[in-house]
Motif scaffolding. Sequence first.
Motif, PDB file in Angstrom:
ATOM      1  N   ALA A 139      25.461  16.835 -12.545  1.00 39.22           N
ATOM      2  CA  ALA A 139      25.369  17.120 -11.119  1.00 39.22           C
ATOM      3  C   ALA A 139      26.771  17.113 -10.534  1.00 39.22           C
ATOM      4  O   ALA A 139      27.720  16.630 -11.159  1.00 39.22           O
ATOM      5  N   ASP A 140      26.884  17.648  -9.345  1.00 39.11           N
ATOM      6  CA  ASP A 140      28.101  17.482  -8.560  1.00 39.11           C
ATOM      7  C   ASP A 140      27.859  16.371  -7.554  1.00 39.11           C
ATOM      8  O   ASP A 140      26.734  16.185  -7.081  1.00 39.11           O
ATOM      9  N   THR A 141      28.911  15.645  -7.226  1.00 42.43           N
ATOM     10  CA  THR A 141      28.855  14.689  -6.125  1.00 42.43           C
ATOM     11  C   THR A 141      30.192  14.726  -5.411  1.00 42.43           C
ATOM     12  O   THR A 141      31.151  15.326  -5.906  1.00 42.43           O
ATOM     13  N   TYR A 142      30.247  14.101  -4.252  1.00 45.06           N
ATOM     14  CA  TYR A 142      31.470  14.121  -3.453  1.00 45.06           C
ATOM     15  C   TYR A 142      32.123  12.748  -3.514  1.00 45.06           C
ATOM     16  O   TYR A 142      31.580  11.772  -3.008  1.00 45.06           O
ATOM     17  N   VAL A 143      33.284  12.705  -4.184  1.00 39.30           N
ATOM     18  CA  VAL A 143      34.027  11.465  -4.405  1.00 39.30           C
ATOM     19  C   VAL A 143      35.134  11.383  -3.353  1.00 39.30           C
ATOM     20  O   VAL A 143      35.819  12.376  -3.075  1.00 39.30           O
ATOM     21  N   PHE A 144      35.288  10.205  -2.777  1.00 40.63           N
ATOM     22  CA  PHE A 144      36.325   9.993  -1.767  1.00 40.63           C
ATOM     23  C   PHE A 144      37.697  10.164  -2.421  1.00 40.63           C
ATOM     24  O   PHE A 144      37.936   9.657  -3.516  1.00 40.63           O
ATOM     25  N   ARG A 145      38.592  10.868  -1.758  1.00 38.24           N
ATOM     26  CA  ARG A 145      39.917  11.128  -2.333  1.00 38.24           C
ATOM     27  C   ARG A 145      40.708   9.826  -2.480  1.00 38.24           C
ATOM     28  O   ARG A 145      40.795   9.041  -1.536  1.00 38.24           O
ATOM     29  N   PRO A 146      41.316   9.619  -3.660  1.00 37.87           N
ATOM     30  CA  PRO A 146      42.031   8.356  -3.909  1.00 37.87           C
ATOM     31  C   PRO A 146      43.119   8.073  -2.882  1.00 37.87           C
ATOM     32  O   PRO A 146      43.349   6.926  -2.501  1.00 37.87           O
ATOM     33  N   GLU A 147      43.782   9.115  -2.399  1.00 38.31           N
ATOM     34  CA  GLU A 147      44.875   8.890  -1.444  1.00 38.31           C
ATOM     35  C   GLU A 147      44.366   8.420  -0.077  1.00 38.31           C
ATOM     36  O   GLU A 147      45.142   7.993   0.772  1.00 38.31           O
ATOM     37  N   LEU A 148      43.042   8.491   0.140  1.00 35.87           N
ATOM     38  CA  LEU A 148      42.455   8.030   1.400  1.00 35.87           C
ATOM     39  C   LEU A 148      41.685   6.716   1.234  1.00 35.87           C
ATOM     40  O   LEU A 148      41.010   6.267   2.149  1.00 35.87           O
ATOM     41  N   ALA A 149      41.808   6.104   0.061  1.00 39.79           N
ATOM     42  CA  ALA A 149      41.017   4.905  -0.251  1.00 39.79           C
ATOM     43  C   ALA A 149      41.242   3.777   0.751  1.00 39.79           C
ATOM     44  O   ALA A 149      40.376   2.923   0.937  1.00 39.79           O
ATOM     45  N   HIS A 150      42.387   3.775   1.450  1.00 35.99           N
ATOM     46  CA  HIS A 150      42.645   2.721   2.454  1.00 35.99           C
ATOM     47  C   HIS A 150      41.662   2.807   3.625  1.00 35.99           C
ATOM     48  O   HIS A 150      41.556   1.863   4.400  1.00 35.99           O
TER      49      HIS A 150
END
Length: 139
Positions: free
Chosen positions: A100-111
């Motif tokens: 499946a596809d899912t939407y992963v939060f971008r690592p550079e925005l993890a804060h």
Amino acid sequence: MTGHNRHCFTYGSLMTEHIMFGVCGMQLSAKPARLTGFSRHPVKDEDYPGIVPSDADEVHGVLYLAVPADAIARLDAFEGEQYRRTPVTVECPDGQQLSADTYVFRPELAHLLLPGDWDEAAFEREGRARFERKFTRED
């Protein structure tokens, strides 16, 4: 782009079928699923969550089956710049594993992610109405 359909794993606001319908513009078949190797967190000052890789964790959500390419394009636009569509393997309650596809939060925005799991019950109780006003306005 090929016209073939993709499954889409959702873990936040899109688990609500009428929100998914509002984004995709169509009814989709859905079933529960589990994604291992990720954790789900609230996004600061928002009613929706993000997921990030996390070896020991898992996220329970809803798998929408055979999502057409035009609906995936609408989902990409809806999810916006904070997320990256990522191929994953999810497990259904019967043990079946599906791509499946899912939407992963971008690592550079993890804060922007807060500690702890996203509170699905609080979303249903209070966040959903705010979310729908903000994101599912009629054109």
